[in-house]
Motif scaffolding. Structure first.
Motif, PDB file in Angstrom:
ATOM      1  N   GLY A  14       0.819  -1.206   0.000  1.00  0.00           N
ATOM      2  CA  GLY A  14       0.000   0.000   0.000  1.00  0.00           C
ATOM      3  C   GLY A  14       0.850   1.252   0.000  1.00  0.00           C
ATOM      4  O   GLY A  14       0.575   2.211  -0.729  1.00  0.00           O
ATOM      5  N   ALA A  15       1.896   1.253   0.831  1.00  0.00           N
ATOM      6  CA  ALA A  15       2.782   2.417   0.893  1.00  0.00           C
ATOM      7  C   ALA A  15       3.452   2.641  -0.462  1.00  0.00           C
ATOM      8  O   ALA A  15       3.530   3.770  -0.956  1.00  0.00           O
ATOM      9  N   SER A  18       0.778   3.664  -3.261  1.00  0.00           N
ATOM     10  CA  SER A  18       0.301   5.029  -3.026  1.00  0.00           C
ATOM     11  C   SER A  18       1.390   6.047  -3.342  1.00  0.00           C
ATOM     12  O   SER A  18       1.129   7.083  -3.950  1.00  0.00           O
ATOM     13  N   VAL A  22       0.641   8.774  -6.124  1.00  0.00           N
ATOM     14  CA  VAL A  22       0.579  10.160  -5.656  1.00  0.00           C
ATOM     15  C   VAL A  22       1.664  11.003  -6.321  1.00  0.00           C
ATOM     16  O   VAL A  22       1.401  12.085  -6.846  1.00  0.00           O
ATOM     17  N   LEU A 126      -4.122  19.625  -4.276  1.00  0.00           N
ATOM     18  CA  LEU A 126      -4.055  18.233  -4.693  1.00  0.00           C
ATOM     19  C   LEU A 126      -3.414  17.351  -3.631  1.00  0.00           C
ATOM     20  O   LEU A 126      -3.787  16.189  -3.463  1.00  0.00           O
ATOM     21  N   PRO A 130      -6.100  17.021   2.100  1.00  0.00           N
ATOM     22  CA  PRO A 130      -6.709  16.036   2.998  1.00  0.00           C
ATOM     23  C   PRO A 130      -5.866  15.701   4.228  1.00  0.00           C
ATOM     24  O   PRO A 130      -6.218  14.775   4.967  1.00  0.00           O
TER      25      PRO A 130
ATOM     26  N   ASP B 135       6.056   2.947  10.817  1.00  0.00           N
ATOM     27  CA  ASP B 135       6.325   3.914   9.753  1.00  0.00           C
ATOM     28  C   ASP B 135       5.600   3.526   8.469  1.00  0.00           C
ATOM     29  O   ASP B 135       4.987   4.358   7.798  1.00  0.00           O
ATOM     30  N   VAL B 136       5.712   2.256   8.131  1.00  0.00           N
ATOM     31  CA  VAL B 136       5.096   1.775   6.893  1.00  0.00           C
ATOM     32  C   VAL B 136       3.583   1.942   6.946  1.00  0.00           C
ATOM     33  O   VAL B 136       2.959   2.385   5.975  1.00  0.00           O
ATOM     34  N   HIS B 137       3.010   1.621   8.093  1.00  0.00           N
ATOM     35  CA  HIS B 137       1.564   1.805   8.222  1.00  0.00           C
ATOM     36  C   HIS B 137       1.175   3.270   8.133  1.00  0.00           C
ATOM     37  O   HIS B 137       0.175   3.617   7.499  1.00  0.00           O
ATOM     38  N   LEU B 139       2.776   5.626   6.535  1.00  0.00           N
ATOM     39  CA  LEU B 139       2.914   6.019   5.132  1.00  0.00           C
ATOM     40  C   LEU B 139       1.729   5.544   4.305  1.00  0.00           C
ATOM     41  O   LEU B 139       1.140   6.310   3.532  1.00  0.00           O
ATOM     42  N   ALA B 140       1.408   4.261   4.457  1.00  0.00           N
ATOM     43  CA  ALA B 140       0.305   3.700   3.680  1.00  0.00           C
ATOM     44  C   ALA B 140      -0.999   4.434   3.978  1.00  0.00           C
ATOM     45  O   ALA B 140      -1.791   4.725   3.075  1.00  0.00           O
ATOM     46  N   VAL B 142      -1.421   7.633   5.276  1.00  0.00           N
ATOM     47  CA  VAL B 142      -1.447   9.035   4.862  1.00  0.00           C
ATOM     48  C   VAL B 142      -1.440   9.147   3.333  1.00  0.00           C
ATOM     49  O   VAL B 142      -2.271   9.851   2.746  1.00  0.00           O
ATOM     50  N   LEU B 143      -0.523   8.435   2.696  1.00  0.00           N
ATOM     51  CA  LEU B 143      -0.471   8.522   1.234  1.00  0.00           C
ATOM     52  C   LEU B 143      -1.716   7.903   0.595  1.00  0.00           C
ATOM     53  O   LEU B 143      -2.152   8.345  -0.473  1.00  0.00           O
ATOM     54  N   GLY B 144      -2.271   6.907   1.240  1.00  0.00           N
ATOM     55  CA  GLY B 144      -3.517   6.330   0.736  1.00  0.00           C
ATOM     56  C   GLY B 144      -4.636   7.359   0.732  1.00  0.00           C
ATOM     57  O   GLY B 144      -5.420   7.433  -0.225  1.00  0.00           O
ATOM     58  N   ARG B 145      -4.665   8.169   1.778  1.00  0.00           N
ATOM     59  CA  ARG B 145      -5.697   9.211   1.809  1.00  0.00           C
ATOM     60  C   ARG B 145      -5.457  10.269   0.740  1.00  0.00           C
ATOM     61  O   ARG B 145      -6.402  10.772   0.131  1.00  0.00           O
ATOM     62  N   VAL B 146      -4.198  10.608   0.544  1.00  0.00           N
ATOM     63  CA  VAL B 146      -3.897  11.582  -0.517  1.00  0.00           C
ATOM     64  C   VAL B 146      -4.306  11.005  -1.872  1.00  0.00           C
ATOM     65  O   VAL B 146      -4.917  11.699  -2.695  1.00  0.00           O
ATOM     66  N   ARG B 147      -3.974   9.754  -2.098  1.00  0.00           N
ATOM     67  CA  ARG B 147      -4.331   9.119  -3.369  1.00  0.00           C
ATOM     68  C   ARG B 147      -5.850   9.135  -3.586  1.00  0.00           C
ATOM     69  O   ARG B 147      -6.332   9.488  -4.662  1.00  0.00           O
ATOM     70  N   HIS B 149      -7.954  11.189  -2.309  1.00  0.00           N
ATOM     71  CA  HIS B 149      -8.344  12.568  -2.575  1.00  0.00           C
ATOM     72  C   HIS B 149      -8.063  12.954  -4.028  1.00  0.00           C
ATOM     73  O   HIS B 149      -8.910  13.540  -4.713  1.00  0.00           O
ATOM     74  N   MET B 150      -6.885  12.608  -4.491  1.00  0.00           N
ATOM     75  CA  MET B 150      -6.518  12.945  -5.870  1.00  0.00           C
ATOM     76  C   MET B 150      -7.464  12.305  -6.872  1.00  0.00           C
ATOM     77  O   MET B 150      -7.767  12.897  -7.908  1.00  0.00           O
ATOM     78  N   ARG B 151      -7.882  11.097  -6.567  1.00  0.00           N
ATOM     79  CA  ARG B 151      -8.779  10.406  -7.499  1.00  0.00           C
ATOM     80  C   ARG B 151     -10.131  11.086  -7.592  1.00  0.00           C
ATOM     81  O   ARG B 151     -10.803  10.991  -8.611  1.00  0.00           O
TER      82      ARG B 151
END
Lengths: 165, 165
Positions: A14-15, A18, A22, A126, A130, B135-137, B139-140, B142-147, B149-151
């Motif tokens: 997932g990391a 993403s 991103v 962008l 969020p 850390d990995v969680h 990242l996954a 926060v970046l998952g939420r950004v992704r 949002h971008m979508r």
DNA sequence: TATTGTTATACTCTATAACTATA
DNA sequence: TATAGTTATAGAGTATAACAATA
């Protein structure tokens, strides 16, 4: 039999996914904005911004390359474009005559200033929108550590044998 | 004076710069590995991997494009290369005769399998190594939420095409 | 008329290798 | 010999617009 590779766990996948999606979409969008607002590619913007952050607005070619470009000829090409457009000037270094010093011109600073508000706007809308302040700090912390780690890892000495049969 | 754009704070800048540098270097390194191991560009790998994840190993062109490529012609070009090398096959869709279905071949699966261990290796060494599970969680998450949002912001594969004039 | 995909074309960018000049 | 940078050149990739076919 090939040696089995332990698979990545879902959080790692997932990391990674993403991160790629991103950064790819962010870069694509920013690239459009930079081109529309100032006729700059992303690499050119990075070079100008790096110069803008330097104490006297100038750097040696090699120092300018850091983290932006992966071959010397690519840097020469991009700086050549910037110089053609009057945004930087090159001059031989006085300390080491092998070196070339690249300096931001007034026109370069103008373009940077003209492009920057829209750039920040894109980042806010962008990328940052969020995220809470804690999220942003966590990102900066974790990705900062990854960046530091990457900088210490010696680049793969890849002797390219690109043809496949 | 024009109303200034509120500047990004240091954490925001740090998150942005780290994201760009990390993703850029990671992509560059992965690209080399994919080329060495299987003669694939990163985009080609993404397309093969996307097909590999699809239930029956096949997708319509438009569905394949999502998140990987930003123009239809670019997708046609890349899929053309993959088909030339026997890694995918294209066939007209039976349901909608405007559509083209792209299917992974056995050779395509082989290349994917040959390339994957080294790919994971690079991710571990360059990207995941300095990170804890937390850390990995983070990242996954926060970046998952950004992704996500971008979508929601731009509908990518449904991006309007220029009108004929 | 709108959508799916292809093609023609022009352009940008990148990388390797050979080169010059200086340390 | 090693380092800094340039150039020549070749190739990979991309985007726009025009195109045909189908919905």
């Amino acid at each position: 039999m090939p040696a089995p590779v332990p698979p990545l766990d879902p959080a790692e996948l997932g990391a990674y996914f993403s991160l790629i999606e991103v950064s790819s979409l962010l870069r694509h969008t920013v690239e459009q904005q930079l081109k529309d607002a100032g006729g700059l590619s992303y690499v050119q913007f990075q070079l100008l911004a790096t110069l803008g952050d330097a104490p006297d607005g100038s750097l040696r070619m090699t120092d300018l390359a850091d983290g932006v470009v992966y071959s010397r000829s690519g840097l020469t090409y991009q700086v050549g474009l910037l110089e053609r457009d009057g945004l930087v000037v090159r001059a031989p270094s006085t300390e080491d005559e092998r070196s070339t010093t690249v300096a931001l011109t007034d026109a370069g600073r103008d373009v940077l200033g003209r492009v920057f508000p829209g750039h920040v706007e894109v980042l806010r809308q962008l990328f940052l929108e969020p995220l809470s302040a804690d999220d942003v700090h966590a990102l900066a912390d974790v990705l900062g550590r990854v960046r530091d780690h990457m900088r210490t890892v010696p680049p793969r000495s890849a002797r390219p044998r690109p043809k496949r049969g």
